[in-house]
Design a protein around this motif. Structure first.
Motif, PDB file in Angstrom:
ATOM      1  N   VAL A   1       0.877  -1.174   0.000  1.00 39.88           N
ATOM      2  CA  VAL A   1       0.000   0.000   0.000  1.00 39.88           C
ATOM      3  C   VAL A   1       0.915   1.225   0.000  1.00 39.88           C
ATOM      4  CG1 VAL A   1      -2.022  -1.052   1.091  1.00 39.88           C
ATOM      5  CG2 VAL A   1      -0.226  -0.067   2.524  1.00 39.88           C
ATOM      6  N   SER A   2       0.373   2.360  -0.408  1.00 40.05           N
ATOM      7  CA  SER A   2       1.204   3.551  -0.586  1.00 40.05           C
ATOM      8  C   SER A   2       1.507   4.307   0.690  1.00 40.05           C
ATOM      9  CB  SER A   2       0.540   4.504  -1.582  1.00 40.05           C
ATOM     10  OG  SER A   2       0.445   3.879  -2.835  1.00 40.05           O
TER      11      SER A   2
ATOM     12  N   ILE B   1       4.781   1.714   1.049  1.00 40.27           N
ATOM     13  CA  ILE B   1       5.655   2.636   0.320  1.00 40.27           C
ATOM     14  C   ILE B   1       5.046   2.894  -1.055  1.00 40.27           C
ATOM     15  CG2 ILE B   1       7.093   0.780  -0.617  1.00 40.27           C
ATOM     16  CD1 ILE B   1       9.526   2.672  -0.176  1.00 40.27           C
ATOM     17  N   THR B   2       5.356   4.019  -1.645  1.00 42.43           N
ATOM     18  CA  THR B   2       4.812   4.349  -2.960  1.00 42.43           C
ATOM     19  C   THR B   2       5.212   3.319  -4.012  1.00 42.43           C
ATOM     20  OG1 THR B   2       4.643   6.030  -4.685  1.00 42.43           O
ATOM     21  CG2 THR B   2       6.754   5.859  -3.567  1.00 42.43           C
TER      22      THR B   2
ATOM     23  N   ILE C   1      -1.798  -5.864 -10.331  1.00 41.52           N
ATOM     24  CA  ILE C   1      -0.519  -5.425 -10.897  1.00 41.52           C
ATOM     25  C   ILE C   1      -0.079  -4.078 -10.339  1.00 41.52           C
ATOM     26  CG2 ILE C   1       0.582  -4.682 -13.057  1.00 41.52           C
ATOM     27  CD1 ILE C   1       0.388  -7.730 -12.525  1.00 41.52           C
ATOM     28  N   ASP C   2      -1.018  -3.181 -10.044  1.00 40.12           N
ATOM     29  CA  ASP C   2      -0.616  -1.866  -9.530  1.00 40.12           C
ATOM     30  C   ASP C   2      -0.004  -1.957  -8.137  1.00 40.12           C
ATOM     31  OD1 ASP C   2      -2.959  -2.363  -8.107  1.00 40.12           O
ATOM     32  OD2 ASP C   2      -3.790  -0.359  -8.437  1.00 40.12           O
ATOM     33  N   ARG C   3      -0.132  -3.084  -7.465  1.00 38.75           N
ATOM     34  CA  ARG C   3       0.544  -3.300  -6.178  1.00 38.75           C
ATOM     35  C   ARG C   3       2.033  -3.552  -6.411  1.00 38.75           C
ATOM     36  NH1 ARG C   3      -1.542  -0.560  -3.280  1.00 38.75           N
ATOM     37  NH2 ARG C   3      -2.181   0.249  -5.271  1.00 38.75           N
ATOM     38  N   LEU C   4       2.364  -4.022  -7.602  1.00 33.61           N
ATOM     39  CA  LEU C   4       3.738  -4.364  -7.952  1.00 33.61           C
ATOM     40  C   LEU C   4       4.468  -3.176  -8.573  1.00 33.61           C
ATOM     41  CD1 LEU C   4       5.691  -6.758  -7.990  1.00 33.61           C
ATOM     42  CD2 LEU C   4       4.779  -7.367 -10.231  1.00 33.61           C
TER      43      LEU C   4
END
Length: 190
Positions: free
Chosen positions: A9-10, A36-37, A65-68
């Motif tokens: 998570v960001s 972390i971003t 995929i946006d987690r990677l």
């Protein structure tokens, strides 16, 4: 042949529990997570650990995929690294499995959209800042280096290291500021 999970998570106030539960349900024996971003892979120690640890026949499992990665370039670099090690990538919430041609194609399409979304968010942020500046609400970030103070201390004979310690800034910043003074001073060569 194992499944290794990666969750991200960001921000620190976001919750990882849904991702961790999904990765556990997917059969991941090892799960690494971080807050972390995702706009860059730089500084993502847990991701680096997973990529260093993963081997032939293993599968990296993420929920989306946006987690990677949020950049198509970073995503492609990760997939290339996995492929070179004989590992694959699977997303639990998206039809992605780099072991198939369709999975690879879908992965590339999602990577393009993740990067597009990041760029849109950045553009909206810049537009908001410009609007706030025009309205006199936003003045920019606070000045972190007191250039006049650096120059004053240097003029009193205080060395760059001592100036950096005293002002709580990096030595490189002190040298950069003092360099602009020294280059404009006449040289005394004998």
């Amino acid at each position: 042949m194992g499944k290794i999970g990666y969750a991200r998570v960001s921000t620190t106030d976001q919750d990882l529990s849904l991702q961790l539960a999904a990765l556990s349900a997917a059969g991941c024996g090892v799960i690494r997570s971080e807050k972390i971003t995702g706009s860059t892979v730089t500084g993502r120690a847990e991701l680096r650990t997973v990529l260093d640890f993963i081997g032939a026949g293993d599968t990296l499992v993420v929920t989306r995929i946006d987690r990677l990665a949020r950049s198509l370039g970073d995503l492609q670099d990760i997939v290339r690294e996995l492929k070179a090690k004989g590992a694959s990538l699977v997303a639990t919430e998206q039809p992605i499995d780099t072991g198939t041609a369709a999975g690879k194609a879908f992965l590339d399409m999602l990577g393009v959209f993740a990067e597009f979304e990041t760029n849109l968010r950045r553009e909206r942020q810049m537009e908001g800042i410009a609007k706030a500046k025009a309205a006199g609400v936003y003045k920019g970030g606070k000045t972190r280096i007191a250039a006049d103070e650096v120059r004053r201390l240097a003029g009193e004979g205080v060395g760059p290291s001592a100036i950096a310690r005293q002002l709580g800034i990096g030595r490189a910043s002190v040298y950069r500021l003092l360099g602009s003074i020294k280059t404009s001073a006449p040289s005394s060569q004998a």
